[in-house]
Design a protein around this motif. Structure first.
Motif, mmCIF file in Angstrom:
data_model
loop_
_atom_site.group_PDB
_atom_site.id
_atom_site.type_symbol
_atom_site.label_atom_id
_atom_site.label_comp_id
_atom_site.label_asym_id
_atom_site.label_seq_id
_atom_site.Cartn_x
_atom_site.Cartn_y
_atom_site.Cartn_z
ATOM 1 N N GLY A 44 0.852 -1.181 0.132
ATOM 2 C CA GLY A 44 -0.020 0.032 0.027
ATOM 3 C C GLY A 44 0.989 1.174 -0.182
ATOM 4 O O GLY A 44 1.964 1.146 -0.442
ATOM 5 N N GLN A 58 -2.450 2.277 6.547
ATOM 6 C CA GLN A 58 -2.350 1.179 5.820
ATOM 7 C C GLN A 58 -1.035 0.600 6.180
ATOM 8 O O GLN A 58 -0.415 0.974 7.084
ATOM 9 C CB GLN A 58 -2.672 1.451 4.339
ATOM 10 C CG GLN A 58 -1.983 2.810 3.672
ATOM 11 C CD GLN A 58 -0.552 3.009 3.706
ATOM 12 O OE1 GLN A 58 0.094 2.137 4.020
ATOM 13 N NE2 GLN A 58 -0.319 4.337 3.848
ATOM 14 N N ASP A 361 -4.227 -2.088 -2.253
ATOM 15 C CA ASP A 361 -3.557 -1.866 -1.239
ATOM 16 C C ASP A 361 -4.196 -2.185 0.180
ATOM 17 O O ASP A 361 -3.732 -1.894 1.244
ATOM 18 C CB ASP A 361 -3.359 0.123 -1.072
ATOM 19 C CG ASP A 361 -4.818 0.686 -1.387
ATOM 20 O OD1 ASP A 361 -5.658 0.055 -2.244
ATOM 21 O OD2 ASP A 361 -4.822 1.786 -1.201
ATOM 22 N N ILE A 362 -5.516 -2.682 0.003
ATOM 23 C CA ILE A 362 -5.838 -3.507 1.008
ATOM 24 C C ILE A 362 -5.094 -4.935 1.355
ATOM 25 O O ILE A 362 -4.938 -5.237 2.623
ATOM 26 C CB ILE A 362 -7.336 -4.042 0.733
ATOM 27 C CG1 ILE A 362 -8.376 -2.670 0.502
ATOM 28 C CG2 ILE A 362 -8.070 -4.814 1.867
ATOM 29 C CD1 ILE A 362 -9.766 -3.058 -0.204
ATOM 30 N N TYR A 393 -7.817 3.468 -0.096
ATOM 31 C CA TYR A 393 -7.741 4.557 1.246
ATOM 32 C C TYR A 393 -7.681 5.870 0.801
ATOM 33 O O TYR A 393 -6.460 6.417 0.919
ATOM 34 C CB TYR A 393 -6.600 3.903 2.118
ATOM 35 C CG TYR A 393 -6.789 2.595 2.612
ATOM 36 C CD1 TYR A 393 -7.903 2.327 3.462
ATOM 37 C CD2 TYR A 393 -6.501 1.591 2.000
ATOM 38 C CE1 TYR A 393 -8.093 1.160 4.027
ATOM 39 C CE2 TYR A 393 -6.550 0.069 2.697
ATOM 40 C CZ TYR A 393 -7.548 -0.224 3.372
ATOM 41 O OH TYR A 393 -7.815 -1.147 3.887
ATOM 42 N N ASP A 405 -11.920 -4.540 3.763
ATOM 43 C CA ASP A 405 -10.935 -3.862 4.462
ATOM 44 C C ASP A 405 -9.864 -4.679 4.947
ATOM 45 O O ASP A 405 -10.249 -5.855 4.795
ATOM 46 C CB ASP A 405 -11.542 -2.858 5.416
ATOM 47 C CG ASP A 405 -10.796 -1.638 6.092
ATOM 48 O OD1 ASP A 405 -9.552 -1.635 5.756
ATOM 49 O OD2 ASP A 405 -11.310 -1.059 6.889
#
Length: 509
Positions: A44, A58, A361-362, A393, A405
Motif C-alpha cells: 500500500g 495502511q 492496497d488492502i 484508502y 478492508d
C-alpha cells in the motif's frame, strides 16, 4: 525487576540469491552482524501516507509507526502484553484509577528524557474529546481529564469516569506512540523507537537510521528504508530482483514460487481478516434480511482454498478469534443459496445489483476475494460489480456502501469499539456505520466488569447481536505470510503484526 501488571491480559515479565529458510521458525540464514541497510517492501501507500504516530491507516504507515514510535505497553509475538515505555500499569480495585510507572532512562531521538508529562500529553492528543484519533476513540469517553494528573516525572495517574478493566490493552495499541510534549512535527517527527527519522516522501519511501541511545537492545542495522508498493506483482518482482530484502503480505499463490527460488517465507497463525463491509445505514443493506442473505451467499471454505491457498481458517462473521471470549459456540454459518434467495425475496431485493469496491492496497487477498464473491453471488441472482480503486484508502474510505478492508488482531471489546461504535463514541474505523444501542451497552458494560466470568457473558451477548444483525462478512482468518531474502536473519513470526510486529531492530543483513 521490570514488570507488567494489569487486569486486561496475562502478566509477562519483561532470479534470486535466496537461501531457503521457510516455515514458522525465526527467519534467515544470513546476516548476524551489525551494520548495513534493509529495504522493506510495504503493502500500500500513496499521497495520504503519514508519519503521524496516531493516525496510521495502511500497512506502510503501520510499519513506519512500529519502528519510529513506541506505546506504553507492547503486544508481543504471542499477543500478550509486556512493558514498553511503562514499567508497570496498575489498576485500583475498582478499575477507575490506573497508575502508570514510566521506564527510567528513556530518551527521545532529540535527546530529551521521556517523562510522564510526555505520556499524558500524547494521550490527550489521541483522546481529544472534540477530535479523537485512532487509538483515542474510547479513551476520549472514559478519561476524567480534570482528575487525572502527572504525579511526578516517573508517574502518571489516569482517573476514569467509569470503571474500565481493559485500559492497559488500549495503552498498548501501536497507534498510541509517545511523542515529546504530545506534539507531532511532520517535518521532524520524533519518537523513542530503535530507528530515528531521516527522510520521507509520501507514496514512495521513507528512511530511518539506528538510534544508538535506544533504551533497549540497539538495532543492528545502520539504516532502514520502507518502500511503498501499491501493486503486489511489482512488490514481488522487486523482491526477486533483490531490490528489497523483506516484504509483508506475500500473495498466497506465490508462496511455493518464492520457496522454490530459495526465498524465506515467514508464517504466523493470527487473527487477521479481510472482511466485506456492508453499510447498514444505506440501501440495500439497511434491511437486515439483505445482510443475512449476503452472509449466506459466500462459500467460506472456497474463499480459503482459492484466495488463501488454504492458509487460513473459517470465519463466522465475528472477529477476535484469539480472544478467550470468542463465541465459538455459535453455529458455523455455511453457504445456503436457497435461504439467501428467500431472504432477498422477502426484502423485495430479487435481482439485486451492488457495486463492490476493492483495491490492491488492502492486501493481496482483497481483489481475488472480491472477484470470487461476485461469482458466488450469481447463484443467488445477485449481480456484483467489482470496482478496483487505486488508492482504495482515499477520501472515500469509510463511505463505501459495499467494500472490503483489512484488520490485524485485536481482542473483542477494543475492536468492537473502534469498528462498530459511532465515530463520536470511539468508532474511528466504523466501515459499516453500525449503530446498535443494545450492542453498545453490552460492550461498555463488559469493559467495566472486573469479574471475568460476568464480562465473558456480556461479551457473548454482544457477539450474538453482531452474528445475527451485523454488517460484516467475515469469511475467514488468514495466516500472516511474509517473505525475506537470504541475507536477512532475526525475524520471528507474530500473531499480531507482519514480520514479527515489524521489529526490524532485531534484523541483521
Amino acid at each position: 525487576m521490570i514488570k507488567y501488571s494489569g487486569l486486561g491480559a496475562a502478566a509477562v515479565v519483561g532470479g534470486s540469491a535466496f537461501l531457503s529458510a521457510c516455515g514458522s521458525d525465526s527467519g534467515g540464514g544470513g546476516g548476524g552482524g551489525r551494520g548495513g541497510q534493509l529495504i522493506h517492501g510495504a503493502t500500500g501507500g500513496g499521497s495520504k501516507d503519514t508519519l503521524d504516530p496516531h493516525q496510521p491507516v495502511q500497512a506502510a504507515d503501520i510499519s513506519r509507526c512500529c519502528n519510529l514510535y513506541e506505546p506504553l505497553l507492547f503486544w508481543n509475538n504471542n499477543y500478550e502484553l509486556e512493558p514498553a515505555l511503562a514499567e508497570s500499569v496498575e489498576p485500583s480495585s475498582d478499575a477507575r484509577t490506573w497508575t502508570i510507572n514510566m521506564r527510567q532512562g528513556v530518551t527521545f531521538h532529540n535527546g530529551q528524557t521521556v517523562t510522564a508529562e510526555d505520556a499524558w500529553l500524547s494521550i490527550r492528543r489521541v483522546a481529544d474529546p472534540k477530535a479523537p484519533l485512532s487509538a483515542g476513540g474510547q479513551l476520549s469517553t472514559i478519561i476524567d481529564f480534570e482528575s487525572s494528573k502527572v504525579v511526578d516525572d516517573a508517574t502518571l495517574q489516569i482517573v476514569l469516569n467509569t470503571p474500565y478493566a481493559l485500559l492497559d490493552s488500549l495503552l498498548a495499541e501501536y497507534t498510541l506512540g509517545i511523542i515529546p510534549g504530545g506534539e507531532f512535527d511532520p517535518a521532524n517527527p520524533v519518537g523513542t523507537g530503535p530507528f530515528a527519522y531521516k527522510s520521507f516522501e509520501a507514496g514512495k519511501s521513507s528512511t530511518f537510521t539506528r538510534y544508538d541511545d535506544y533504551w533497549g537492545e540497539a538495532a543492528l542495522l545502520d539504516e532502514l528504508v520502507i518502500q511503498d508498493f501499491n501493486d503486489d506483482n511489482a512488490k514481488v518482482n522487486a523482491f526477486q530482483a533483490n531490490q528489497i530484502q523483506t516484504l509483508d503480505n506475500l500473495p498466497y499463490n506465490l508462496i511455493e514460487t518464492i520457496k522454490g527460488a530459495g526465498g524465506g517465507v515467514l508464517e504466523a497463525d493470527g487473527g487477521q481478516w479481510v472482511p466485506f463491509t456492508m453499510r447498514v445505514d444505506q440501501a440495500p443493506f439497511n434491511d437486515v434480511r439483505v445482510r443475512q442473505a449476503m452472509r449466506l451467499i459466500v462459500d467460506r471454505q472456497a474463499m480459503i482454498d482459492q484466495t488463501l491457498s488454504g492458509y487460513g481458517t473459517l470465519g463466522n462473521d465475528l472477529y477476535a478469534p484469539l480472544d478467550v471470549m470468542y463465541a465459538d459456540d455459535l453455529p458455523q454459518r455455511e453457504q445456503d443459496i436457497d435461504q439467501a434467495k428467500s431472504l432477498l425475496a422477502s426484502a423485495g431485493a430479487e435481482g439485486l445489483q451492488v457495486e463492490l469496491f476493492t483495491g490492491d492496497d488492502i492486501g493481496s487477498v482483497a481483489v481475488p476475494a472480491a472477484n470470487l464473491f461476485a461469482e458466488q453471488a450469481k447463484a443467488a441472482g445477485v449481480e456484483v460489480k467489482v470496482t478496483k480503486k487505486t488508492p482504495f484508502y482515499d477520501d472515500d474510505y469509510l463511505s463505501y456502501t459495499f467494500a472490503q478492508d483489512f484488520w490485524n488482531t485485536r481482542n473483542y471489546i477494543p475492536q468492537a469499539v473502534v469498528g462498530t461504535f459511532p465515530p463520536e463514541l470511539g468508532g474511528t474505523y466504523n466501515e459499516t456505520h453500525w449503530d446498535n444501542e443494545e450492542h453498545r451497552e453490552l460492550v461498555n458494560a463488559a469493559a467495566k466488569e472486573v469479574d471475568e466470568a460476568k464480562r465473558a457473558e456480556l461479551v457473548h451477548q454482544a457477539q450474538e447481536i453482531e452474528y445475527n444483525e451485523g454488517g460484516l462478512i467475515i469469511w475467514g482468518f488468514r495466516k500472516q505470510v511474509d517473505a525475506y531474502a537470504s541475507t536477512v536473519s532475526g525475524l520471528e513470526p507474530s500473531k499480531y503484526l507482519p514480520l514479527g510486529n515489524y521489529k526490524f531492530s532485531k534484523v541483521s543483513v
